[in-house]
Every structure is written in C-alpha cells, then in structure tokens.
Design a protein around this motif. Structure first.
Motif, PDB file in Angstrom:
ATOM      1  N   TYR A  39       0.805  -1.222   0.000  1.00 36.21           N
ATOM      2  CA  TYR A  39       0.000   0.000   0.000  1.00 36.21           C
ATOM      3  C   TYR A  39       0.839   1.273   0.000  1.00 36.21           C
ATOM      4  CZ  TYR A  39      -3.925  -3.155   0.807  1.00 36.21           C
ATOM      5  OH  TYR A  39      -4.862  -4.156   0.687  1.00 36.21           O
ATOM      6  N   TRP A  42       1.078   1.453  -3.876  1.00 38.71           N
ATOM      7  CA  TRP A  42      -0.132   1.139  -4.632  1.00 38.71           C
ATOM      8  C   TRP A  42      -0.660   2.325  -5.441  1.00 38.71           C
ATOM      9  CZ3 TRP A  42      -2.233  -3.840  -4.546  1.00 38.71           C
ATOM     10  CH2 TRP A  42      -3.451  -4.003  -5.196  1.00 38.71           C
ATOM     11  N   ASP A  43      -0.900   3.452  -4.767  1.00 36.27           N
ATOM     12  CA  ASP A  43      -1.487   4.611  -5.454  1.00 36.27           C
ATOM     13  C   ASP A  43      -0.559   5.163  -6.537  1.00 36.27           C
ATOM     14  OD1 ASP A  43      -3.827   4.412  -3.993  1.00 36.27           O
ATOM     15  OD2 ASP A  43      -3.157   5.800  -2.440  1.00 36.27           O
ATOM     16  N   GLN A  44       0.732   5.146  -6.251  1.00 33.29           N
ATOM     17  CA  GLN A  44       1.715   5.590  -7.257  1.00 33.29           C
ATOM     18  C   GLN A  44       1.650   4.692  -8.486  1.00 33.29           C
ATOM     19  OE1 GLN A  44       4.236   8.320  -7.147  1.00 33.29           O
ATOM     20  NE2 GLN A  44       3.883   7.763  -9.264  1.00 33.29           N
ATOM     21  N   LEU A  46      -0.892   2.900  -9.477  1.00 32.57           N
ATOM     22  CA  LEU A  46      -2.150   3.176 -10.177  1.00 32.57           C
ATOM     23  C   LEU A  46      -1.998   4.372 -11.116  1.00 32.57           C
ATOM     24  CD1 LEU A  46      -5.026   2.715  -7.570  1.00 32.57           C
ATOM     25  CD2 LEU A  46      -4.580   1.334  -9.596  1.00 32.57           C
ATOM     26  N   GLU A  47      -1.321   5.405 -10.640  1.00 32.91           N
ATOM     27  CA  GLU A  47      -1.078   6.584 -11.485  1.00 32.91           C
ATOM     28  C   GLU A  47      -0.211   6.217 -12.689  1.00 32.91           C
ATOM     29  OE1 GLU A  47       0.412  10.042  -9.383  1.00 32.91           O
ATOM     30  OE2 GLU A  47      -1.030   9.717  -7.752  1.00 32.91           O
ATOM     31  N   ASP A  71      -2.677  -7.752  -0.741  1.00 31.34           N
ATOM     32  CA  ASP A  71      -3.770  -6.774  -0.752  1.00 31.34           C
ATOM     33  C   ASP A  71      -4.933  -7.246   0.131  1.00 31.34           C
ATOM     34  OD1 ASP A  71      -5.656  -4.805  -1.533  1.00 31.34           O
ATOM     35  OD2 ASP A  71      -6.132  -5.866  -3.393  1.00 31.34           O
ATOM     36  N   ARG A  75      -8.250  -4.104  -2.567  1.00 32.50           N
ATOM     37  CA  ARG A  75      -8.299  -2.936  -3.447  1.00 32.50           C
ATOM     38  C   ARG A  75      -8.333  -3.350  -4.917  1.00 32.50           C
ATOM     39  NH1 ARG A  75      -3.810   1.403  -1.162  1.00 32.50           N
ATOM     40  NH2 ARG A  75      -4.613   1.538   0.961  1.00 32.50           N
ATOM     41  N   ASP A  79      -9.649  -1.731  -8.372  1.00 34.16           N
ATOM     42  CA  ASP A  79      -8.646  -1.159  -9.277  1.00 34.16           C
ATOM     43  C   ASP A  79      -8.356  -2.010 -10.510  1.00 34.16           C
ATOM     44  OD1 ASP A  79      -8.420   0.965  -7.510  1.00 34.16           O
ATOM     45  OD2 ASP A  79      -6.752   0.057  -6.405  1.00 34.16           O
TER      46      ASP A  79
END
Length: 181
Positions: A39, A42-44, A46-47, A71, A75, A79
């Motif tokens: 995590y 994760w968001d990086q 996704l970008e 995970d 998520r 995603d």
C-alpha cells in the motif's frame, strides 16, 4: 517500506539501464511472495498505469499484478479495470507484458480469481478484432496454465480447454494446446 525496496523503486528512474533492469527484476522477485509495503506504492502504481511513459505503464501493471497477493483490503477488486486497460495498451509490447502478468491477480483469492477468469474468457471469445490477436490469445492461455500450476484448480484447466477447443484454426488450437503439455 524498507530502504532496499525504496532504492529499487528509485533505481527504476536511474540513467543507467542496467540499474533499472536490476531494480525491476528485484521488485518482481519481491512480489512473488507477500510483502508488507504494497500500500506504500499502490497509489503511485495506479497513477503509472496511465503515465505517458510506456515503461512506467508496463512496470506498474506487472508490479500491481504481483502485489495482488499482498492486498488484504481487496483494493484490486476496485482497481482491476485500470490494470486490465493496460493489457490493451496502444503500444503492443506494453500490453503484452501486462497481459503476461495478469494471471497473478488470480492468486489473491476467489473473488480476484473469478474476476481474472471472467475477463480472460470474455476477451478470448470477443477480441478477434484486436491486433496480434492470436498472440494475445496464446498469452492468456499461458496465463491460465500458470494460474493452474500454482493452484491446481481443475476449474481453471477446464476453462482453458474449452477456450482452446473454441479456436477454429487447427494451427492455433495446436499452438495454444502446447502451453498445456
């Protein structure tokens, strides 16, 4: 996240290609097992799935597929559509690298596995207009084989055999079957 993994992610952007390759390989190897830093990146990642840089898109897809087993919040169920999009990337090599890793999402649990299987079945049956479609089909069959090898789930093998049998061209049917020998 431990400093070694952090360094690997930094080295993905290094000028030295060998350093980049080594960093990539080390991250891929780390994601073969559960990790506690999923995590944190994760968001990086996704970008990066929609980044203009094709290498970033491919890497993000491969890393996220591997991180699916790390995970617990599931998520990936939310995603996955963004990850699946990269398997259809306009740059074929990016699409292919992503597709070759997508099976790993199926290792995360029954819901994730069903999601992957549903997407593969649909694309195998309905993606005839895609560029390099027979190669894409082959990659999906190989992915099913890898998922089967990990889980020994006969349901996966049955799906693969049904998809292979649905191929009308005997040359390609034989090629797809070779992944199951």
């Amino acid at each position: 996240m431990d400093s070694i993994i952090k360094t690997y992610f930094e080295n993905l952007e290094a000028k030295d290609k060998n350093l980049q390759i080594e960093a990539f390989q080390n991250i891929i190897n780390a994601t073969k097992g559960k990790v506690d830093w999923a995590y944190e990146v994760w968001d990086q990642l996704l970008e990066w799935l929609t980044d203009p840089d094709t290498h970033r898109r491919a890497r993000a897809a491969q890393f996220l597929a591997g991180l699916a087993i790390s995970d617990p919040d599931k998520r990936m169920l939310r995603d996955f559509p963004a990850l699946w999009e990269v398997t259809k990337d306009s740059k074929f090599v990016t699409a292919r690298h992503s597709l070759q890793s997508i099976w790993k999402v199926g290792l995360a649990g029954p819901e994730q596995r069903e999601m992957v299987l549903t997407h593969i079945i649909d694309r195998f049956k309905n993606g005839m207009n895609e560029k390099h479609y027979t190669l894409t089909r082959y990659d999906m069959i190989v992915g099913l084989r890898k998922l089967y090898d990990e889980l020994k789930d006969e349901h996966i093998k049955k799906i693969a055999m049904e998809l292979i049998e649905s191929e009308e061209d005997s040359k390609y049917q034989k090629k797809y079957l070779s992944a199951w020998k």
